[in-house]
Write a protein that holds these residues in place. Sequence first.
Motif, PDB file in Angstrom:
ATOM      1  N   ALA A  66     -26.820 106.796  10.604  1.00 39.34           N
ATOM      2  CA  ALA A  66     -26.367 107.564   9.438  1.00 39.34           C
ATOM      3  C   ALA A  66     -25.430 106.771   8.533  1.00 39.34           C
ATOM      4  O   ALA A  66     -25.343 107.045   7.338  1.00 39.34           O
ATOM      5  N   ASP A  67     -24.744 105.764   9.079  1.00 43.21           N
ATOM      6  CA  ASP A  67     -23.834 104.957   8.260  1.00 43.21           C
ATOM      7  C   ASP A  67     -24.543 103.847   7.494  1.00 43.21           C
ATOM      8  O   ASP A  67     -23.926 103.201   6.639  1.00 43.21           O
ATOM      9  N   LYS A  68     -25.788 103.611   7.822  1.00 40.23           N
ATOM     10  CA  LYS A  68     -26.527 102.511   7.205  1.00 40.23           C
ATOM     11  C   LYS A  68     -27.409 103.043   6.086  1.00 40.23           C
ATOM     12  O   LYS A  68     -27.891 104.174   6.157  1.00 40.23           O
ATOM     13  N   ALA A 106     -39.837 105.127   9.953  1.00 38.81           N
ATOM     14  CA  ALA A 106     -38.506 104.867   9.386  1.00 38.81           C
ATOM     15  C   ALA A 106     -37.391 105.499  10.206  1.00 38.81           C
ATOM     16  O   ALA A 106     -36.213 105.207   9.992  1.00 38.81           O
ATOM     17  N   GLN A 107     -37.779 106.361  11.144  1.00 41.43           N
ATOM     18  CA  GLN A 107     -36.764 107.146  11.848  1.00 41.43           C
ATOM     19  C   GLN A 107     -35.687 106.295  12.539  1.00 41.43           C
ATOM     20  O   GLN A 107     -34.499 106.639  12.454  1.00 41.43           O
ATOM     21  N   PRO A 108     -36.062 105.190  13.208  1.00 37.86           N
ATOM     22  CA  PRO A 108     -35.001 104.395  13.854  1.00 37.86           C
ATOM     23  C   PRO A 108     -33.972 103.864  12.853  1.00 37.86           C
ATOM     24  O   PRO A 108     -32.810 103.657  13.221  1.00 37.86           O
ATOM     25  N   GLU A 132     -36.696 115.061   2.275  1.00 42.81           N
ATOM     26  CA  GLU A 132     -36.931 115.204   3.715  1.00 42.81           C
ATOM     27  C   GLU A 132     -36.332 114.050   4.511  1.00 42.81           C
ATOM     28  O   GLU A 132     -35.546 114.275   5.431  1.00 42.81           O
ATOM     29  N   TRP A 133     -36.674 112.826   4.144  1.00 41.21           N
ATOM     30  CA  TRP A 133     -36.165 111.685   4.911  1.00 41.21           C
ATOM     31  C   TRP A 133     -34.644 111.567   4.793  1.00 41.21           C
ATOM     32  O   TRP A 133     -33.992 110.961   5.637  1.00 41.21           O
ATOM     33  N   ASN A 134     -34.069 112.131   3.747  1.00 43.02           N
ATOM     34  CA  ASN A 134     -32.653 111.946   3.435  1.00 43.02           C
ATOM     35  C   ASN A 134     -31.725 112.921   4.170  1.00 43.02           C
ATOM     36  O   ASN A 134     -30.607 113.173   3.738  1.00 43.02           O
ATOM     37  N   ALA A 135     -32.177 113.435   5.305  1.00 45.18           N
ATOM     38  CA  ALA A 135     -31.374 114.423   6.034  1.00 45.18           C
ATOM     39  C   ALA A 135     -29.972 113.914   6.363  1.00 45.18           C
ATOM     40  O   ALA A 135     -29.017 114.695   6.391  1.00 45.18           O
ATOM     41  N   ASN A 136     -29.824 112.620   6.596  1.00 36.40           N
ATOM     42  CA  ASN A 136     -28.499 112.054   6.880  1.00 36.40           C
ATOM     43  C   ASN A 136     -27.781 111.562   5.625  1.00 36.40           C
ATOM     44  O   ASN A 136     -26.705 110.953   5.729  1.00 36.40           O
ATOM     45  N   GLY A 137     -28.391 111.797   4.456  1.00 43.27           N
ATOM     46  CA  GLY A 137     -27.739 111.367   3.210  1.00 43.27           C
ATOM     47  C   GLY A 137     -27.642 109.864   3.054  1.00 43.27           C
ATOM     48  O   GLY A 137     -26.753 109.370   2.353  1.00 43.27           O
ATOM     49  N   ASN A 138     -28.553 109.115   3.690  1.00 46.82           N
ATOM     50  CA  ASN A 138     -28.418 107.654   3.662  1.00 46.82           C
ATOM     51  C   ASN A 138     -29.614 106.925   3.038  1.00 46.82           C
ATOM     52  O   ASN A 138     -29.779 105.723   3.236  1.00 46.82           O
ATOM     53  N   MET A 177     -18.457 100.293   8.196  1.00 49.47           N
ATOM     54  CA  MET A 177     -18.479 100.806   6.824  1.00 49.47           C
ATOM     55  C   MET A 177     -19.645 101.783   6.660  1.00 49.47           C
ATOM     56  O   MET A 177     -20.696 101.611   7.246  1.00 49.47           O
ATOM     57  N   ASN A 178     -19.404 102.841   5.903  1.00 51.24           N
ATOM     58  CA  ASN A 178     -20.499 103.735   5.536  1.00 51.24           C
ATOM     59  C   ASN A 178     -21.103 103.211   4.240  1.00 51.24           C
ATOM     60  O   ASN A 178     -20.421 103.102   3.214  1.00 51.24           O
ATOM     61  N   PHE A 179     -22.402 102.883   4.292  1.00 50.37           N
ATOM     62  CA  PHE A 179     -23.012 102.179   3.162  1.00 50.37           C
ATOM     63  C   PHE A 179     -22.908 102.945   1.842  1.00 50.37           C
ATOM     64  O   PHE A 179     -22.482 102.407   0.818  1.00 50.37           O
ATOM     65  N   ILE A 180     -23.306 104.210   1.862  1.00 50.51           N
ATOM     66  CA  ILE A 180     -23.325 104.976   0.610  1.00 50.51           C
ATOM     67  C   ILE A 180     -21.912 105.121   0.048  1.00 50.51           C
ATOM     68  O   ILE A 180     -21.685 104.975  -1.162  1.00 50.51           O
ATOM     69  N   ARG A 181     -20.948 105.348   0.931  1.00 51.22           N
ATOM     70  CA  ARG A 181     -19.564 105.491   0.473  1.00 51.22           C
ATOM     71  C   ARG A 181     -19.054 104.160  -0.106  1.00 51.22           C
ATOM     72  O   ARG A 181     -18.412 104.134  -1.166  1.00 51.22           O
ATOM     73  N   ALA A 182     -19.367 103.066   0.571  1.00 53.22           N
ATOM     74  CA  ALA A 182     -18.945 101.747   0.076  1.00 53.22           C
ATOM     75  C   ALA A 182     -19.559 101.469  -1.302  1.00 53.22           C
ATOM     76  O   ALA A 182     -18.892 100.952  -2.201  1.00 53.22           O
ATOM     77  N   LEU A 183     -20.810 101.842  -1.447  1.00 56.42           N
ATOM     78  CA  LEU A 183     -21.491 101.614  -2.727  1.00 56.42           C
ATOM     79  C   LEU A 183     -20.807 102.398  -3.853  1.00 56.42           C
ATOM     80  O   LEU A 183     -20.527 101.858  -4.935  1.00 56.42           O
TER      81      LEU A 183
END
Lengths: 270, 270
Positions: free
Chosen positions: B137-139, B130-132, B176-182, B1-7
Amino acid sequence: MNFIRALRQRWQRNNTLVCVGLDPEPAKFPAHLRDRPDAVFEFCRAIVDATADAACAFKPQIAHFAALGAEDALFRLIAHVHLAHPGLPVILDSKRGDIGSTANNYAIEAFDRYGADAVTVNPYLGRDSAQPFLDHADKGVVVLCRTSNPGSGEFQDLLADGRPLYQHVAQRVAHEWNANGNCLLVVGATWPAELAQVRALAGNLPFLVPGVGAQGGDVEAVVKNGATRDGTGLVISSSRAILYAGDGPDFADAAGNAAHELRDQINRYR
Amino acid sequence: MNFIRALRQRWQRNNTLVCVGLDPEPAKFPAHLRDRPDAVFEFCRAIVDATADAACAFKPQIAHFAALGAEDALFRLIAHVHLAHPGLPVILDSKRGDIGSTANNYAIEAFDRYGADAVTVNPYLGRDSAQPFLDHADKGVVVLCRTSNPGSGEFQDLLADGRPLYQHVAQRVAHEWNANGNCLLVVGATWPAELAQVRALAGNLPFLVPGVGAQGGDVEAVVKNGATRDGTGLVISSSRAILYAGDGPDFADAAGNAAHELRDQINRYR
């Protein structure tokens, strides 16, 4: 045991500022251990026994155990240190921090469940989040100040009232959070100038200094910039450079030698 | 599941911004459950099943499980949510933060070991810590910004370049940290003015908002100050006020009612 008293005794009687970090990574274990069912415990126990007389503390890093589901190995490892090496304190490196009721559960985790003598905590949430730890006067509370990672300055170096955030943390911890005399600060060996700044603010507060060895921190600069006048005040932590000094059947001897060499190297500059 | 999409799907299809916090405290369990060997799991599962249709997410707080040695119950609980309530995401509230190699082990703990869909992290160590998490990107990566506790301002309110630290965190994470939109931010319901400030800086970034219910945050102020223009953007978390709404055999019904009431109360102001 009273953590700060135990630490000072180790500094003086055993003449060592070395803290052995216990970060088990099974892929790096010697081949003869790797597939054993209790490899994590057996590896760490062998390291502990081989390095104990060169150590002022052990520092198991909880994420390495959690990622493996090895809570039981961590529990038995800390119990082993206390039983086999009485007076040698254990710092549980978990960098916890949460609001009051939850922080209390983290204190239970560290001190009651695992029997650790000290714990690392994150200051971002403020003193009330650390209070359940601080209230354990016999336990050490090791607060992150200037961490060893390359990106640590992103927030820690922000200037407020002309001073970087990490210095505000140092000031508050040394002069307010330390009411029970049980605080320490984390300052990375990779930042010798900052280490000197924190020493100037924090009096004789002990510092946990990670970042020598694999991370490249310079031992001479750490001792010259971070030690107190009596040549102590530092808990200089090395993990990978000791744990994985050898990868054969004699890995524990190699670790013991690495720990003794680090002790001697540090002592040359004290 | 993609977290943001599920939310977002839960916000829209189930018309709820409620997050149910799972903070098991056995002393508060109903008497008929308290002494059962698997009480922690059974209590939490009953709460999950009774509140699921009013929830956009569940948020187990790991310290409550760690203090009880209940890692296995936590694992089974998250698996139960995924199996019984597909599409309903789980935020593991662990507020982790450490340097690179160790942070990676915390990501393994949260995502691989427990199967969580998102995790809370502490920003003090900077982005590389936080990088790891961000790399998944799905989390979801839920970064502490202005926490709900009374003492949160000690460092979070320090002014740097005329702006409090928490706003620097909001700015960096959102842009900046939100480059993957997550990414998400944690802003306590107890600080409505700060919530509005963070919303102004963070665009449509979702916020996890603890502190309504037992901690006294005002629901109307949270929605008015924190929601995005479409009336979403908030994951409003309540733990104790839902979990312990009843203490008899009908505790799960009481929790279900409390969750539905909170959903309706929130929706009145959207």
